[in-house]
Scaffold this motif. Structure first.
Motif, short mmCIF file in Angstrom:
data_model
loop_
_atom_site.label_atom_id
_atom_site.label_comp_id
_atom_site.label_asym_id
_atom_site.label_seq_id
_atom_site.Cartn_x
_atom_site.Cartn_y
_atom_site.Cartn_z
N ALA A 1 45.26 41.89 49.84
CA ALA A 1 43.41 41.38 49.72
C ALA A 1 42.60 42.09 48.13
CB ALA A 1 43.56 41.96 51.31
N ALA A 2 43.46 43.58 47.86
CA ALA A 2 42.41 43.94 47.07
C ALA A 2 43.02 43.65 46.39
CB ALA A 2 43.29 45.68 46.92
N LEU A 3 44.00 43.14 45.42
CA LEU A 3 44.71 42.65 44.03
C LEU A 3 43.63 40.85 43.70
CD1 LEU A 3 48.30 43.01 43.86
CD2 LEU A 3 46.16 44.24 42.77
N ARG B 1 41.24 40.21 40.63
CA ARG B 1 41.26 38.71 40.45
C ARG B 1 40.40 37.98 40.47
NH1 ARG B 1 43.25 37.00 35.88
NH2 ARG B 1 43.52 35.04 36.19
N VAL B 2 39.69 37.48 41.61
CA VAL B 2 38.79 36.14 42.04
C VAL B 2 37.29 36.85 41.26
CG1 VAL B 2 37.78 35.30 43.18
CG2 VAL B 2 40.09 35.64 43.85
N TRP B 3 36.93 38.04 41.95
CA TRP B 3 35.73 38.89 41.52
C TRP B 3 35.38 39.49 40.25
CZ3 TRP B 3 33.11 43.38 45.18
CH2 TRP B 3 32.15 43.62 45.00
N LEU B 4 36.42 40.08 40.46
CA LEU B 4 36.41 40.99 38.82
C LEU B 4 36.49 40.56 37.16
CD1 LEU B 4 37.36 44.64 40.24
CD2 LEU B 4 34.54 44.02 39.84
N GLY B 5 37.66 39.27 38.24
CA GLY B 5 37.80 38.28 36.82
C GLY B 5 39.24 39.97 35.72
N SER B 6 39.55 40.62 36.50
CA SER B 6 40.68 41.47 35.36
C SER B 6 42.29 40.92 35.45
CB SER B 6 41.46 42.57 37.66
OG SER B 6 40.40 43.25 37.21
N PRO B 7 42.17 41.18 34.39
CA PRO B 7 43.26 40.28 33.43
C PRO B 7 44.99 41.07 34.45
CG PRO B 7 43.02 42.41 32.22
CD PRO B 7 42.23 42.25 33.34
N LEU C 1 48.54 44.29 37.74
CA LEU C 1 49.76 44.69 37.44
C LEU C 1 49.51 47.29 37.91
CD1 LEU C 1 52.83 44.53 37.43
CD2 LEU C 1 52.84 44.86 34.85
N GLU C 2 48.73 47.59 36.95
CA GLU C 2 48.43 48.88 37.22
C GLU C 2 47.65 49.13 38.24
OE1 GLU C 2 48.92 52.61 35.68
OE2 GLU C 2 49.35 50.88 34.69
N LEU C 3 47.09 47.86 38.71
CA LEU C 3 46.49 48.09 40.26
C LEU C 3 47.56 47.94 41.34
CD1 LEU C 3 43.15 46.01 40.27
CD2 LEU C 3 43.54 48.35 40.47
N THR C 4 48.62 47.44 40.70
CA THR C 4 49.49 46.96 41.80
C THR C 4 50.58 49.22 41.80
OG1 THR C 4 49.87 44.94 41.73
CG2 THR C 4 51.28 46.02 42.45
N ARG C 5 50.71 48.97 40.81
CA ARG C 5 51.24 50.29 40.61
C ARG C 5 50.82 51.32 42.05
NH1 ARG C 5 51.84 54.66 37.48
NH2 ARG C 5 49.60 53.96 36.17
N LEU C 6 49.54 51.27 40.86
CA LEU C 6 48.90 52.63 42.15
C LEU C 6 48.34 52.37 43.49
CD1 LEU C 6 45.72 52.92 39.21
CD2 LEU C 6 47.58 54.50 39.71
N PHE C 7 48.30 51.16 43.54
CA PHE C 7 48.08 50.91 44.92
C PHE C 7 49.72 51.06 45.99
CE2 PHE C 7 44.52 47.14 45.03
CZ PHE C 7 44.29 48.77 44.75
N LEU C 8 50.20 51.03 45.48
CA LEU C 8 51.95 51.17 46.32
C LEU C 8 51.73 52.76 45.95
CD1 LEU C 8 54.44 48.51 44.17
CD2 LEU C 8 52.78 48.76 46.93
N ILE C 9 51.85 53.14 44.92
CA ILE C 9 51.45 54.40 45.22
C ILE C 9 50.51 54.90 46.57
CG2 ILE C 9 51.28 57.13 43.18
CD1 ILE C 9 52.04 55.26 41.09
N ALA C 10 49.35 54.50 45.84
CA ALA C 10 48.58 55.52 46.68
C ALA C 10 49.78 55.49 48.58
CB ALA C 10 46.96 55.44 46.81
N GLU C 11 49.39 53.79 48.42
CA GLU C 11 49.72 53.45 50.25
C GLU C 11 50.80 54.48 50.59
OE1 GLU C 11 50.52 49.61 52.46
OE2 GLU C 11 51.08 49.60 50.87
N SER C 12 52.06 54.46 49.16
CA SER C 12 53.34 55.17 50.29
C SER C 12 52.63 56.61 50.25
CB SER C 12 53.77 55.40 48.90
OG SER C 12 54.51 53.79 47.78
N ALA C 13 52.09 57.64 49.59
CA ALA C 13 51.85 59.16 50.44
C ALA C 13 50.39 58.77 51.10
CB ALA C 13 50.78 59.46 49.00
N ALA C 14 49.67 57.75 51.79
CA ALA C 14 49.35 58.27 53.09
C ALA C 14 50.39 57.25 53.86
CB ALA C 14 47.67 56.10 52.74
#
Length: 418
Positions: free
Chosen positions: A18-20, A24-30, A35-48
């Motif tokens: 949902a965050a990605l 993509r839709v709202w911020l128009g991220s390339p 890809l960088e957000l995905t990596r950070l999300f996975l790290i944050a979710e794992s830590a959580a």
């Protein structure tokens, strides 16, 4: 439990997706930034997840802090996860460290506010649970009148209502148990009395004859006749007790078939005329021609009529009247039989107990005292009559006023309607 675990896993998967999608839709991220957000999300979710499970097994499983502590810890985990995600994702993008530090200060402030709010929310739960705990301890101590007053508008309030319903049923069961225990004691005392009296008379008369105290033939014959009468009373009492126990246990089996109530009442009145004539009591009856046939066991229903009429004879003075009437009941599928006397009547205080076993309405329990019993004199006549009528799917009741007589009534089903 399995459904809750599945729902939790779906949320964990849906969160980064949902965050990605929003980025993509709202911020128009390339794509590179996604890809960088995905990596950070996975790290944050794992830590959580690691932090959450560690807290769960270290604190929640240990039962530290009760419900209030667990709810507050849940809020703390939410704030902690939020802080981890924001710092991991945002810090590389901040121009200065000061902004990141300021954001951390805001997160600490929000976390403390969340902890306080979580504690206050949890207290609304624990107050109701504390009251339920106190109520349960009172119930465990035998205080079945204990009730709780939980007003939380949630599941705890519904639990409190269920607790009160349980306590009410326990209270009723305890009261019923006390009544049954008292009834058992009364039955034992009554049986002991009704057995001891004739046995004492039998023993005295037999000893008098055996020891030679009584020698003349006339007195010996009188003693033997009295002993025979007492033995018959004992036999009637034992028979009544045995029949009543079978009726209460529901093991008594008899054949029920369409029969003539008119003939049954006529035969019973003819049988009882001699007893009524001894007291100069007028015994008569009337039967509606439309009552027959009635579904009944004639032998058992004659026992009911015999008990009721004999009871009326016992408590109707000389020159009184007893009238037996049978007619169609207000309900077309039933008939009603009334035994009406001009006797002494029944006190209002005794009306609710006259169908109890061994009840006589006289504390002295003298055999000829005021009471409601049958041939055995043991206070079982009306109790047996009630059980027989109920076994025929009918009902029996009494109406009386002290000094003006009594009316005993019962209903039976008509065969034509079954």
């Amino acid at each position: 439990m399995r459904r809750s675990l599945t729902f939790g896993i779906l949320l964990l998967v849906a969160a980064p997706l949902a965050a990605l999608l929003l980025a993509r839709v709202w911020l128009g991220s390339p794509p590179g930034e996604l890809l960088e957000l995905t990596r950070l999300f996975l790290i944050a979710e794992s830590a959580a997840l690691i932090l959450g499970f560690a807290a769960y097994y270290a604190v929640l499983r240990a039962g530290i802090g009760g419900i209030s502590g667990k709810v507050a810890l849940g809020y703390a985990l939410c704030v902690g996860v939020t802080a981890i995600v924001i710092l991991l994702v945002s810090m590389p993008m901040f121009i200065s460290t000061h902004d990141a530090q300021f954001l951390l200060v805001l997160l600490v402030f929000s976390g403390i506010i969340s902890l306080g709010f979580g504690y206050l929310i949890s207290r609304t739960i624990t107050r109701g649970l504390s009251e339920l705990t106190v109520g349960a301890e009172k119930i465990a101590q035998g205080n079945f009148s204990a009730r709780v007053n939980v007003k939380s508008g949630d599941e705890v309030e519904r639990l409190g209502a269920a607790f009160n319903r349980m306590a009410e049923k326990l209270d009723q069961a305890a009261t019923k148990q006390k009544e049954l225990e008292q009834a058992r004691r009364d039955v034992v005392a009554a049986v002991s009395h009704d057995l001891r009296t004739p046995l004492a008379s039998l023993r005295a008369m037999i000893e008098a004859i055996n020891d030679g105290v009584v020698t003349d033939e006339a007195t010996t014959r009188r003693y033997l006749n009295s002993a025979q009468l007492q033995a018959e009373n004992l036999s009637l009492l034992v028979d009544d007790l045995f029949e009543l126990s079978q009726l209460d246990a529901g093991v008594m089996q008899w054949r029920v078939e369409p029969s003539s109530l008119r003939d049954l009442i006529s035969d019973t009145l003819e049988t009882m005329h001699v007893q009524a004539a001894e007291k100069n009591i007028k015994l008569s009856g009337w039967v509606d021609p439309n009552v027959d046939p009635v579904l009944m066991n004639s032998h058992k229903m004659q026992r009911v009529l015999y008990n009721l009429i004999q009871n009326a004879i016992r408590h109707t003075p000389t020159d009184g009247t007893i009238f037996v009437e049978a007619r169609k009941h207000e309900l077309d599928d039933q008939v009603q039989v009334d035994v009406i006397d001009t006797g002494e009547g029944i006190p209002e205080s005794d009306m609710l107990r006259i169908f109890e076993q061994f009840y006589r309405g006289e504390k002295s329990r003298a055999r000829e005292s005021y009471g409601y019993h049958s041939g055995s004199g043991a206070g079982l006549g009306l109790a047996i009559a009630q059980r027989i009528v109920q076994a025929h799917h009918g009902k029996i009741w009494a109406e009386s006023k002290r000094g003006t007589g009594s009316r005993f009534s019962f209903t039976l089903p008509r065969a034509a309607k079954l």
